[in-house]
Design a protein around this motif. Sequence first.
Motif, PDB file in Angstrom:
ATOM      1  N   TRP A   1      45.854  29.347  40.261  1.00 47.53           N
ATOM      2  CA  TRP A   1      45.734  29.422  38.649  1.00 47.53           C
ATOM      3  C   TRP A   1      46.038  30.814  38.382  1.00 47.53           C
ATOM      4  O   TRP A   1      45.104  31.910  38.908  1.00 47.53           O
ATOM      5  N   ARG A   2      46.710  31.217  37.256  1.00 48.50           N
ATOM      6  CA  ARG A   2      46.864  32.638  36.897  1.00 48.50           C
ATOM      7  C   ARG A   2      46.340  32.668  35.560  1.00 48.50           C
ATOM      8  O   ARG A   2      46.635  31.967  34.544  1.00 48.50           O
TER       9      ARG A   2
ATOM     10  N   LYS B   1      45.318  37.514  36.460  1.00 46.91           N
ATOM     11  CA  LYS B   1      44.836  37.483  37.958  1.00 46.91           C
ATOM     12  C   LYS B   1      45.039  36.091  38.688  1.00 46.91           C
ATOM     13  O   LYS B   1      45.188  34.982  37.879  1.00 46.91           O
ATOM     14  N   GLU B   2      45.241  36.137  39.953  1.00 50.25           N
ATOM     15  CA  GLU B   2      45.430  34.999  40.416  1.00 50.25           C
ATOM     16  C   GLU B   2      44.346  34.330  41.380  1.00 50.25           C
ATOM     17  O   GLU B   2      43.442  35.200  42.080  1.00 50.25           O
TER      18      GLU B   2
ATOM     19  N   GLY C   1      55.643  30.539  42.603  1.00 54.12           N
ATOM     20  CA  GLY C   1      55.456  30.918  41.356  1.00 54.12           C
ATOM     21  C   GLY C   1      55.906  30.111  40.123  1.00 54.12           C
ATOM     22  O   GLY C   1      56.132  30.409  39.208  1.00 54.12           O
TER      23      GLY C   1
END
Length: 256
Positions: free
Chosen positions: A211-212, A216-217, A246
């Motif tokens: 989850w972005r 932040k990931e 991605g």
Amino acid sequence: MDRIEISEHGKKSISQAEKAANRRKIDMADGAVSFDHNSRVFTLPDGTRISADDVSSEIGEDEYVTIRANDNELTLEPGNYYRLVDKNGEITTFSCGKYGLSSSSFSQHILNGTSMVNKDSSKVELLASLADNANTVGVSLFYQNDWVINTLKDYGFTPGKVSIHINGGNCGDFYLGHNDRLYTIPETQSRIEAINLTNHLEYGAPIGSVWRINGKEYPMNENGYFKIPLDVMCEPGSMEIVDAKGNPVILHDPDV
């Protein structure tokens, strides 16, 4: 030090500093202040009587605190006069007492007959509402959203977690979204909890998905679950789930 003089009639005349101190006692009183128009005397809640002649009709420039959020936190101290200067240079003034904020001044109205209502009192009311967690959700019901956001920016707030405190009283914590919306803490936390409780493998997310959120990931574990911290500002439009390369992942309901 200001000098105290005795008038020719034998009556003690007080300094401007003492008059300013009396003005502050009236404006910051812990309760209702009354005024006798015949004797021109203010009576404080504790019974203290102050002659109108011994009260400053104006608030000194050096008595105001220019209000500005620091790292998205704003703490208002009872006993202070505050002023907000917006991006257009317009000035809003108010006081902070034990029981909250006030854009009106009983003493000002009595001493020079001006209106008790500050022309920008809505900005002060907004601040007071946001300092009360219970009112954060209802803010959008009373004000236009773009006005709310612009006012918060005037106070120096930026997207992220916002905290407004009235020392010794109310405390409001919420999120100012990048999409110019306000979110309550429970609202964003419930969204994160829903993500964390969902097995994303069952919804079609491949191993290696992340989850972005706001740049932040947060990686998915091998069992298909995420452990996103509850203090992350989770808002629609600033979050997406992608695979290990991605590429956006389209989740689907396993029951359909």
